[in-house]
Design an enzyme around this catalytic site. Structure first.
Site, PDB file in Angstrom:
ATOM      1  N   CYS A 107       0.810  -1.223   0.000  1.00 35.78           N
ATOM      2  CA  CYS A 107       0.000   0.000   0.000  1.00 35.78           C
ATOM      3  C   CYS A 107       0.842   1.272   0.000  1.00 35.78           C
ATOM      4  O   CYS A 107       0.445   2.289  -0.581  1.00 35.78           O
ATOM      5  CB  CYS A 107      -0.977   0.007   1.165  1.00 35.78           C
ATOM      6  SG  CYS A 107      -0.235  -0.097   2.796  1.00 35.78           S
ATOM      7  N   HIS A 182      -2.389   1.656   7.086  1.00 36.86           N
ATOM      8  CA  HIS A 182      -2.676   1.708   5.653  1.00 36.86           C
ATOM      9  C   HIS A 182      -2.307   3.075   5.088  1.00 36.86           C
ATOM     10  O   HIS A 182      -2.397   4.096   5.789  1.00 36.86           O
ATOM     11  CB  HIS A 182      -4.167   1.430   5.428  1.00 36.86           C
ATOM     12  CG  HIS A 182      -4.559   1.334   3.998  1.00 36.86           C
ATOM     13  ND1 HIS A 182      -3.963   0.481   3.099  1.00 36.86           N
ATOM     14  CD2 HIS A 182      -5.507   2.015   3.283  1.00 36.86           C
ATOM     15  CE1 HIS A 182      -4.520   0.624   1.917  1.00 36.86           C
ATOM     16  NE2 HIS A 182      -5.447   1.556   1.989  1.00 36.86           N
TER      17      HIS A 182
END
Length: 396
Positions: A107, A182
């Site tokens: 990510c 994230h």
């Protein structure tokens, strides 16, 4: 998937642009750090970018930056499984490069790529690897774009070059789950701010950029809103599973390379100073020509010899003085940026080194001298002090 898109992907694999790698090939987690991300981009081949950490979400957030040179924002936050009612838009309909994340731990790099791929080509040189990648994935849908990212050898190699080296493999209990973090990015496209999150179906339209407001300010307000919402929710629920309501996030701006820009500006001032000095010499002034630059390579936007000849001598001398002062000022920027890059290089070298043998050797020697426990306590105290200092900086 349209036949044309499938063909484009297969063609890319056949040409060696997207090697058909095993999807089981793991991507490592990488640290959210400006030095790591800057070197990551350079190793992929991107030219003229660097990352700057944003320490405040107040109106003063971008005071140390030239907001006009912000290409994107990369936001790291503590991820929680929850419904997001915000609708997504079709990336291709809006002319946005968007790739879904199809492999774990990618990510960070994916958020960076999403920001870079949406910068107009006249503003940023993506380098050969990403130019070819962008061209060959243009017709693919978000899921296939994500698959292409995971199979790109230059991208994966650069990402995994930051894998933490260790002599021991630590096996965690399958039931042991730590906090999940994230990365997403924020970009501006057609005077609209979008959030690009690889875990979603498409981009999230944050909103139009108000007249007279820079897009990064609109994005900052959205990030601040998200953090405040998370804080309120954590307070109501009593915090995390460990009882803590501490907010953990990190925000970085992708900006133009400040070292490169400062060096270019110095070069421009040297050309101008040389022309001004030559103009003064032609009028009989006793001037030393300190700049040895080829005038044929001078930037087109600096005053010509004819322009300078039309000015009074004192005005031309003033131009020389202004150039000299500007060069000295920019020289300070260059030195600071070089020191920062050297620091990044040293830190990245340590990240890539296996320090376990050194630590074991040091511990063995300390134990032989009866100093191990004292050193351990001193180390713990130093670590706690650093943690508190970081918290104080974040709170301010």
């Amino acid at each position: 998937l349209p036949i044309s898109a499938t063909f484009a992907y297969v063609l890319a694999v056949l040409r060696g642009l997207l090697p058909a790698a095993n999807m089981g090939d793991e991507w490592c987690t990488i640290e959210s750090d400006p030095g790591v991300f800057t070197q990551l981009c350079e190793e992929i081949g991107v030219k003229g970018v660097q990352f700057e950490e944003i320490y405040s979400l107040g109106p003063e957030a971008y005071m140390a930056l030239d907001v006009e040179k912000i290409y994107g924002l990369v936001f790291l936050f503590k991820w929680q499984r929850e419904e997001d009612p915000r609708p997504t838009v079709d990336a291709m309909d809006h002319g946005i490069f968007f790739a879904q994340q199809v492999i774990p731990n990618a990510c960070a790099t994916q958020a960076i790529l999403s920001a870079l791929m949406n910068v107009p080509s006249e503003k940023l040189d993506l380098g050969q690897n990403l130019k070819e990648f962008k061209e060959f994935t243009a017709g693919l849908d978000p899921q296939m774009k994500g698959l292409a990212v995971s199979n790109s050898e230059p991208i994966r190699k650069a990402h995994n070059s930051f894998r933490q080296q260790t002599s021991f493999e630590i096996v965690h209990d399958k039931d042991e789950k730590g906090d999940a973090f994230h990365f997403v990015c924020y970009i501006c496209h057609d005077k609209k701010v979008y959030e690009l999150d690889g875990l979603k179906q498409g981009p999230v339209l944050v909103g139009d950029v108000p007249e007279g407001i820079h897009w990064a300010e609109k994005a900052r307000e959205e990030i601040q809103r998200r953090i405040e919402a998370y804080s309120a929710k954590a307070a109501v629920s009593g915090g995390d599973k460990d009882g803590s309501s501490e907010l953990r996030f990190n925000l970085m701006a992708i900006t133009a390379n400040r070292l490169h820009e400062a060096e270019q500006q110095i070069e421009r001032e040297r050309y101008l100073r040389q022309r001004a000095n030559i103009s003064l010499v032609s009028r009989g002034e006793d001037v030393e020509l300190v700049d040895e630059v080829d005038d044929d390579d001078a930037p087109a936007d600096i005053p010509s010899f004819e322009d300078l000849s039309a000015k009074e001598v004192d005005d031309v001398k003033g131009t020389v003085a202004q150039c000299t002062a500007k060069i000295e000022e920019l020289g300070t920027v260059v030195e600071a940026e070089k020191k920062k890059r050297q620091k990044w290089m040293n830190e990245n070298s340590l990240r890539r080194a296996d320090l376990v043998p050194l630590a074991l050797c040091a511990m063995r020697h300390l134990a032989r001298k009866g100093q191990l426990l004292a050193a351990l306590e001193k180390g713990k105290a130093t670590h706690l002090k650093r943690v508190e200092e970081k918290k104080a900086v974040a709170a301010s």
